[in-house]
Design an enzyme around this catalytic site. Structure first.
Site, mmCIF file in Angstrom:
data_model
loop_
_atom_site.group_PDB
_atom_site.id
_atom_site.type_symbol
_atom_site.label_atom_id
_atom_site.label_comp_id
_atom_site.label_asym_id
_atom_site.label_seq_id
_atom_site.Cartn_x
_atom_site.Cartn_y
_atom_site.Cartn_z
ATOM 1 N N ASP A 63 0.800 -1.218 -0.075
ATOM 2 C CA ASP A 63 0.046 -0.161 -0.118
ATOM 3 C C ASP A 63 0.875 1.315 0.091
ATOM 4 O OD1 ASP A 63 1.014 -0.459 2.679
ATOM 5 O OD2 ASP A 63 -0.870 -0.741 3.393
ATOM 6 N N ASN A 91 -7.653 -2.801 14.458
ATOM 7 C CA ASN A 91 -8.792 -3.292 13.797
ATOM 8 C C ASN A 91 -9.002 -4.469 12.933
ATOM 9 O OD1 ASN A 91 -8.061 -2.218 11.618
ATOM 10 N ND2 ASN A 91 -9.699 -0.468 11.599
ATOM 11 N N HIS A 123 -7.126 -4.728 10.143
ATOM 12 C CA HIS A 123 -6.823 -4.424 8.581
ATOM 13 C C HIS A 123 -5.583 -5.206 8.187
ATOM 14 C CE1 HIS A 123 -4.904 -0.377 9.543
ATOM 15 N NE2 HIS A 123 -3.932 -1.293 9.417
ATOM 16 N N GLU A 143 -9.755 -2.091 5.345
ATOM 17 C CA GLU A 143 -10.376 -1.835 6.678
ATOM 18 C C GLU A 143 -11.490 -2.595 6.808
ATOM 19 O OE1 GLU A 143 -8.705 -0.149 8.757
ATOM 20 O OE2 GLU A 143 -8.243 2.073 7.994
#
Ligand code: GLP
Length: 242
Positions: A67, A135, A137, A142
């Site tokens: 990313d 979380n 990811h 997400e």
């Protein structure tokens, strides 16, 4: 899933680096998927140390990063491009022509995401390194991201912006709100996956990943459907596991 539990971040970084070093030695033209963030910093330092001491060569290696932030030039000090140069590429004998990251500073982000997806589709990533967000990811996928997702322009959720603010003078307003990220589907095409997690703040996500329901609400849980996953955890990250 092969789960390796070690004492602390230092041990994790050594074990995970050795997995990558052995993979590079056994296939000098290996295609590696690489990750950024705090988790792999010491791992990369170990690769550099090994390269200097033992001459493990990256001359034939190709890399594809997960990313990149949108809105940061590749030369920006907090871009993932800069991170990779500072932590790895500038210190080993890799050919920069074989290094691939999405570019977060083009005039057409959708087209750039498509270009990167096609690039990854035209190779087989032999070993994909992953961290994990608090979380759950992976990359910047997400909660709620499709397990079939391809490289795309994605929005960062508030929790991710808050946890990444530490790299932007602690100022949430400086953290980009979007990124170009390999999709979960893109990641799942890798032949083998190596996920590392360290620290108590990762324990909930790791518990869900290992013991919870496979659900797009925890993007990393897709890995339970992958045939070749190794997870290296330190005691804190593993502390909620049964
Ligand atoms: C970041 C990256 C991920 C990384 C994760 C955890 O936002 N996009 O690739 O794995 O969040 O980061 P850290 O290792 O710093 O905890």
């Amino acid at each position: 899933m092969n789960i390796i539990k070690v004492k602390d971040y230092e041990a994790l970084s050594e074990v995970a680096a050795n997995i990558i070093i052995e993979a590079v030695k056994s296939k000098p033209e290996i295609s590696l998927g690489l990750a950024t963030g705090g988790s792999p910093v010491q791992l990369y330092a170990n690769l550099v140390k090994d390269h200097k001491e033992n001459k493990t060569s990256y001359a034939g290696v190709s890399t594809y990063n997960l990313d990149e932030y949108i809105g940061l030039d590749p030369s920006h000090e907090q871009s993932y491009n800069t991170f990779m140069k500072n932590n790895l590429f500038n210190h080993v004998d890799i050919n920069l022509a074989n290094v691939h990251l999405p570019n977060g500073n083009t005039s057409d982000h959708e087209a750039e995401a498509k270009r990167f997806e096609e690039l990854v589709a035209n190779t087989t990533i032999d070993l994909q390194l992953l961290g994990i967000g608090t979380n759950g990811h992976i990359g910047f996928n997400e909660p709620g991201s499709s397990f079939d997702g391809k490289t795309a322009v994605v929005d960062l959720v508030q929790e991710t912006i808050e946890s990444n603010a530490r790299y932007f003078e602690g100022n949430e307003d400086l953290v980009p709100t979007q990124a170009i990220s390999m999709g979960v589907g893109t990641i799942m095409r890798a032949k083998a996956i190596l996920l590392i997690a360290s620290g108590k703040n990762k324990a909930e996500a790791i518990k869900w990943l290992v013991e919870g329901e496979v659900s797009e609400d925890l993007p990393a849980s897709a890995l339970r459907n992958h045939p070749n996953v190794t997870i290296v955890l330190d005691e804190d990250a593993a502390s909620l596991l049964q």
